[in-house]
Design an enzyme around this catalytic site. Sequence first.
Site, PDB file in Angstrom:
ATOM      1  N   ASP A   9       0.829  -1.206   0.000  1.00  0.00           N
ATOM      2  CA  ASP A   9       0.000   0.000   0.000  1.00  0.00           C
ATOM      3  C   ASP A   9       0.864   1.256   0.000  1.00  0.00           C
ATOM      4  O   ASP A   9       0.448   2.290  -0.524  1.00  0.00           O
ATOM      5  CB  ASP A   9      -0.929  -0.024   1.214  1.00  0.00           C
ATOM      6  CG  ASP A   9      -1.831  -1.239   1.161  1.00  0.00           C
ATOM      7  OD1 ASP A   9      -2.591  -1.364   0.195  1.00  0.00           O
ATOM      8  OD2 ASP A   9      -1.742  -2.094   2.068  1.00  0.00           O
ATOM      9  N   GLU A  39       0.926 -12.731   4.977  1.00  0.00           N
ATOM     10  CA  GLU A  39       1.939 -12.101   4.121  1.00  0.00           C
ATOM     11  C   GLU A  39       3.247 -11.946   4.896  1.00  0.00           C
ATOM     12  O   GLU A  39       4.343 -12.196   4.382  1.00  0.00           O
ATOM     13  CB  GLU A  39       1.439 -10.745   3.630  1.00  0.00           C
ATOM     14  CG  GLU A  39       0.272 -10.868   2.648  1.00  0.00           C
ATOM     15  CD  GLU A  39      -0.373  -9.544   2.269  1.00  0.00           C
ATOM     16  OE1 GLU A  39      -1.052  -9.518   1.242  1.00  0.00           O
ATOM     17  OE2 GLU A  39      -0.209  -8.553   2.993  1.00  0.00           O
ATOM     18  N   LYS A  85       1.522  -2.598   4.465  1.00  0.00           N
ATOM     19  CA  LYS A  85       0.734  -3.611   3.778  1.00  0.00           C
ATOM     20  C   LYS A  85      -0.494  -3.945   4.625  1.00  0.00           C
ATOM     21  O   LYS A  85      -0.557  -3.617   5.790  1.00  0.00           O
ATOM     22  CB  LYS A  85       1.566  -4.892   3.573  1.00  0.00           C
ATOM     23  CG  LYS A  85       2.688  -4.705   2.560  1.00  0.00           C
ATOM     24  CD  LYS A  85       3.432  -5.991   2.270  1.00  0.00           C
ATOM     25  CE  LYS A  85       2.547  -7.163   2.061  1.00  0.00           C
ATOM     26  NZ  LYS A  85       1.492  -6.993   1.030  1.00  0.00           N
TER      27      LYS A  85
HETATM   28  C1  5RP Z   1      -3.031  -7.129   1.002  1.00  0.00           C
HETATM   29  C2  5RP Z   1      -1.897  -6.241   0.694  1.00  0.00           C
HETATM   30  C3  5RP Z   1      -1.721  -5.801  -0.724  1.00  0.00           C
HETATM   31  O1  5RP Z   1      -0.466  -6.176  -1.164  1.00  0.00           O
HETATM   32  C4  5RP Z   1      -1.880  -4.302  -0.786  1.00  0.00           C
HETATM   33  O2  5RP Z   1      -3.132  -3.923  -0.234  1.00  0.00           O
HETATM   34  C5  5RP Z   1      -1.776  -3.796  -2.217  1.00  0.00           C
HETATM   35  O3  5RP Z   1      -2.870  -4.236  -2.967  1.00  0.00           O
HETATM   36  P1  5RP Z   1      -3.059  -3.880  -4.483  1.00  0.00           P
HETATM   37  O4  5RP Z   1      -1.996  -4.595  -5.259  1.00  0.00           O
HETATM   38  O5  5RP Z   1      -4.456  -4.368  -4.811  1.00  0.00           O
HETATM   39  O6  5RP Z   1      -2.968  -2.369  -4.640  1.00  0.00           O
HETATM   40  O7  5RP Z   1      -1.089  -5.885   1.522  1.00  0.00           O
HETATM   41  O8  5RP Z   1      -3.130  -7.365   2.380  1.00  0.00           O
END
Ligand code: 5RP
Length: 213
Positions: free
Chosen positions: A83, A102, A93
Amino acid sequence: MSNNEKRLAGEAAIRYVDDGAIVGVGTGSTVAYFIDALADLRDRIQGAVSSSEQSTAQLKKHGIPVLDLNATGPLSLYVDGADECDPYKRLIKGGGAALTREKIIAEASEKFICVIDSSKRVDLLGKFPLPIEVIPMARSLVGREIAKRGGQPVWRDGVVTDNGNWVIDVHGWQIADPAALENDLNQIPGIVAVGLFARRPANIVLIGDQLMD
Ligand code: 5RP
């Protein structure tokens, strides 16, 4: 946010996948492009370790074996989105609520490749509210501890993680020392995982198909 950059990043990460590998796979819209590209290599890899039910479903749809991390041992490669990403490859994240698994897979992996679009790049982490996974009975306790530290906790009402827990998003922090904050928050009982990846940052960041310095 650029879907084209997300697609380029997800597809560019494929070049790091070695024959015979077991690949750690994150969660989100950027990694979804990686999983689609990984399908073309399905006969050349042993399988994947997945960070969420969402990614597991996509991997299985492509016929990619999903393996248990307890059975695989350490992984050579983990690919995941973020994020926010700072110049030291430290991350926020958990926007997709998959942060705990993760974090486990990132820790178990030798190389963590983070795939993002350019909107995720920041100088200072914290504009994106920091996700924290909590045991449900500890929600208020954790909220008070966050408020003591100057953050504004917002319960992601209605969201239950794959582990059966809840998520608090913390607004209002400008995170000058991410590793110190991560260590501090990790001491609070009831916190399962903090969406700061500073102790274990990414090794390589791909912004679209470009390597971040
Ligand atoms: C999920 C995460 C994702 O990696 C993060 O939200 C990014 O998502 P996106 O690739 O859809 O922008 O940490 O828990």
